[in-house]
Design a protein around this motif. Structure first.
Motif, PDB file in Angstrom:
ATOM      1  N   LEU A 110       0.825  -1.215   0.000  1.00 49.29           N
ATOM      2  CA  LEU A 110       0.000   0.000   0.000  1.00 49.29           C
ATOM      3  C   LEU A 110       0.858   1.263   0.000  1.00 49.29           C
ATOM      4  O   LEU A 110       0.555   2.236  -0.702  1.00 49.29           O
ATOM      5  N   VAL A 111       1.935   1.259   0.774  1.00 47.31           N
ATOM      6  CA  VAL A 111       2.840   2.412   0.788  1.00 47.31           C
ATOM      7  C   VAL A 111       3.468   2.599  -0.583  1.00 47.31           C
ATOM      8  O   VAL A 111       3.579   3.726  -1.098  1.00 47.31           O
ATOM      9  N   ALA A 112       3.876   1.486  -1.208  1.00 47.27           N
ATOM     10  CA  ALA A 112       4.470   1.565  -2.542  1.00 47.27           C
ATOM     11  C   ALA A 112       3.448   2.050  -3.570  1.00 47.27           C
ATOM     12  O   ALA A 112       3.802   2.756  -4.524  1.00 47.27           O
ATOM     13  N   THR A 113       2.189   1.676  -3.399  1.00 48.09           N
ATOM     14  CA  THR A 113       1.137   2.153  -4.307  1.00 48.09           C
ATOM     15  C   THR A 113       0.994   3.664  -4.212  1.00 48.09           C
ATOM     16  O   THR A 113       0.891   4.370  -5.231  1.00 48.09           O
ATOM     17  N   LEU A 114       0.995   4.196  -2.998  1.00 50.33           N
ATOM     18  CA  LEU A 114       0.936   5.645  -2.820  1.00 50.33           C
ATOM     19  C   LEU A 114       2.154   6.325  -3.438  1.00 50.33           C
ATOM     20  O   LEU A 114       2.052   7.421  -4.001  1.00 50.33           O
ATOM     21  N   THR A 115       3.292   5.658  -3.349  1.00 46.43           N
ATOM     22  CA  THR A 115       4.527   6.225  -3.900  1.00 46.43           C
ATOM     23  C   THR A 115       4.436   6.393  -5.414  1.00 46.43           C
ATOM     24  O   THR A 115       5.085   7.274  -5.988  1.00 46.43           O
ATOM     25  N   GLN A 116       3.617   5.573  -6.077  1.00 51.15           N
ATOM     26  CA  GLN A 116       3.444   5.704  -7.529  1.00 51.15           C
ATOM     27  C   GLN A 116       2.848   7.055  -7.907  1.00 51.15           C
ATOM     28  O   GLN A 116       3.054   7.540  -9.018  1.00 51.15           O
ATOM     29  N   PHE A 117       2.131   7.666  -6.976  1.00 49.39           N
ATOM     30  CA  PHE A 117       1.577   8.995  -7.216  1.00 49.39           C
ATOM     31  C   PHE A 117       2.553  10.091  -6.786  1.00 49.39           C
ATOM     32  O   PHE A 117       2.492  11.203  -7.290  1.00 49.39           O
ATOM     33  N   PHE A 118       3.447   9.759  -5.871  1.00 52.05           N
ATOM     34  CA  PHE A 118       4.401  10.747  -5.375  1.00 52.05           C
ATOM     35  C   PHE A 118       5.481  11.049  -6.402  1.00 52.05           C
ATOM     36  O   PHE A 118       5.804  12.214  -6.677  1.00 52.05           O
ATOM     37  N   ILE A 119       6.045  10.007  -7.017  1.00 60.43           N
ATOM     38  CA  ILE A 119       7.182  10.181  -7.925  1.00 60.43           C
ATOM     39  C   ILE A 119       6.839  11.018  -9.152  1.00 60.43           C
ATOM     40  O   ILE A 119       7.571  11.954  -9.487  1.00 60.43           O
ATOM     41  N   PRO A 120       5.715  10.741  -9.861  1.00 57.37           N
ATOM     42  CA  PRO A 120       5.407  11.576 -11.028  1.00 57.37           C
ATOM     43  C   PRO A 120       4.942  12.980 -10.672  1.00 57.37           C
ATOM     44  O   PRO A 120       4.733  13.803 -11.567  1.00 57.37           O
TER      45      PRO A 120
END
Length: 420
Positions: A110-120
């Motif tokens: 779940l944390v990694a999923t949120l990170t997908q929105f952080f990086i771009p």
């Protein structure tokens, strides 16, 4: 024109973005290595650790490209703030399930999923808050932030686990995410660029956005190659993270908690120095050549990593040690630290110019989608190698796996020189 690496910090909004990045990245790197330590201690298995790394990468495959499209439709500043707050909430939940490997996997996912929105949302903001002529400096500083925060996080990870325990460590990480969100909230973005972006993106469907992004990547050689190189650099880090516990115990003969200080810290220092070198030495060199140099250095360093003990036992090393005070004797740990330092420099030679090329060749309307595609690319390419290296390390040993990676990097560098 020669540029100093610190020049971009004169832009107030970039300074706030960079500061927020540092707090956030310290938290996320600490969290990632925290999970690796916890799972390895619970299971004593490299394969179990590889599954943790897989939970970092699968969300990129599932959501990377979609997240990039959506982020380009939203206010990137608000995305960064909300993602940090939500990651803090998830860590708060994990506090109550630290003895359950399956819950750890779920929270990591779940944390990694949120990170997908952080990086771009993060990297595409750089051209919005800094002048074009300072892009190389800004990306070098972002590289320093990424690997400098890795240095801080990985040096702290072992001692924090030993002295504060898992629960207090997680509470510290929650505070770091919240501070990062607070600093980012102070950024001021150009209003006219945000308005223009919203008016244009509303007219396009998500599917159209994805098609246009893939078409741009396939037709623009500099963007395609830069994405590939950044993906390789990130995949190498994921692979090293996967085999780090086994490498520490099987090759170096040290505890897992000591590994960050003795191996990851020199690599992070090398990345910081490499970023300075890119800006102050290679600023006028073709970025493609700098990237190729980084690939060769990475391959050589990886190829040498398994043989540190053999080098340390060589007669010339023993002769040198005979003239040194015992406390300064050259050992396998010194050789490994030097190779890790070289890996850090090599990573900077790839990361900084590749990111700068992407930002020079794209506009704000597509930049988030490009980085979203990068996340998906890393996830797709990394999934099989990460799974393989964990199992192969348990089967044939960490040294053989590391040596094989080094050979592959060298071959890739030779092919690149031959056909470009």
């Amino acid at each position: 024109m020669k540029t100093h690496i610190l020049h971009a910090l004169s832009e107030k909004s970039f300074f706030k973005l960079w500061t927020g990045e540092v707090f956030t990245l310290i938290a996320i790197h600490l969290f990632n290595f925290f999970l690796i330590l916890v799972v390895y201690k619970l299971t004593q298995s490299n394969t179990a650790v590889s599954l943790v790394v897989v939970t970092f990468t699968i969300p990129a495959i599932l959501f990377g490209s979609l997240a990039g499209v959506l982020v380009d439709r939203w206010n990137k500043k608000y995305v960064l703030i909300v993602v940090n707050v939500l990651r803090a909430v998830l860590l708060g939940i994990l506090v109550f399930f630290l003895d359950n490997v399956y819950v750890i996997y779920i929270i990591s996912f779940l944390v990694a999923t949120l990170t997908q929105f952080f990086i771009p949302a993060e990297s595409p903001m750089i051209p919005l808050v800094v002048r074009r002529q300072l892009l190389l400096s800004a990306n070098a500083l972002f590289g320093v932030g990424i690997f400098g925060s890795m240095l801080i996080a990985y040096v702290l990870s072992g001692p924090m686990m030993l002295f504060f325990g898992p629960t207090k460590t997680l509470l510290f990480l929650i505070a770091m995410f919240v501070i990062g969100a607070g600093v980012i909230s102070l950024i001021q973005l150009p209003k006219q660029q945000t308005i223009k972006k919203n008016l244009q993106q509303v007219k396009l469907s998500i599917r159209d956005d994805m098609k246009k992004t893939l078409l741009l990547i396939s037709q623009t050689k500099a963007i395609f190659h830069s994405l590939l190189f950044i993906a390789l650099a990130q995949i190498l880090i994921l692979i090293l993270a996967t085999i780090a516990p086994g490498y520490a115990s099987q090759v170096l003969g040290i505890s897992v908690e000591e590994f960050p200080l003795l191996f990851v810290a020199p690599a992070a220092v090398g990345m910081v120095l490499g970023s300075v070198i890119v800006v102050n030495v290679f600023h006028s060199h073709p970025k493609e050549r700098v990237i190729t140099l980084g690939l060769f250095i990475s391959g050589l360093a990886m190829l040498c990593l398994p043989f540190g003990s053999k080098v340390a036992s060589r007669e010339f090393v023993q002769i040198v040690n005979s003239y040194l005070p015992h406390i300064f004797d050259i050992t396998i740990l010194h050789i490994m630290a030097a190779l890790a330092f070289l890996l850090g420099i090599a990573n900077a030679l790839v990361f900084v110019p590749a990111n700068t090329l992407i930002q020079e060749k794209t506009t704000d309307e597509v930049r988030g989608k490009i980085y979203g595609f990068l996340n998906a690319l890393v996830g797709v390419i990394a999934l099989v190698p990460v799974l393989l290296v964990g199992g192969l390390s348990d089967l044939i040993g960490v040294s053989w796996v590391i040596g094989g990676i080094g050979i592959c990097l060298l071959i890739f560098g030779i092919v690149r020189v031959r056909f470009t």
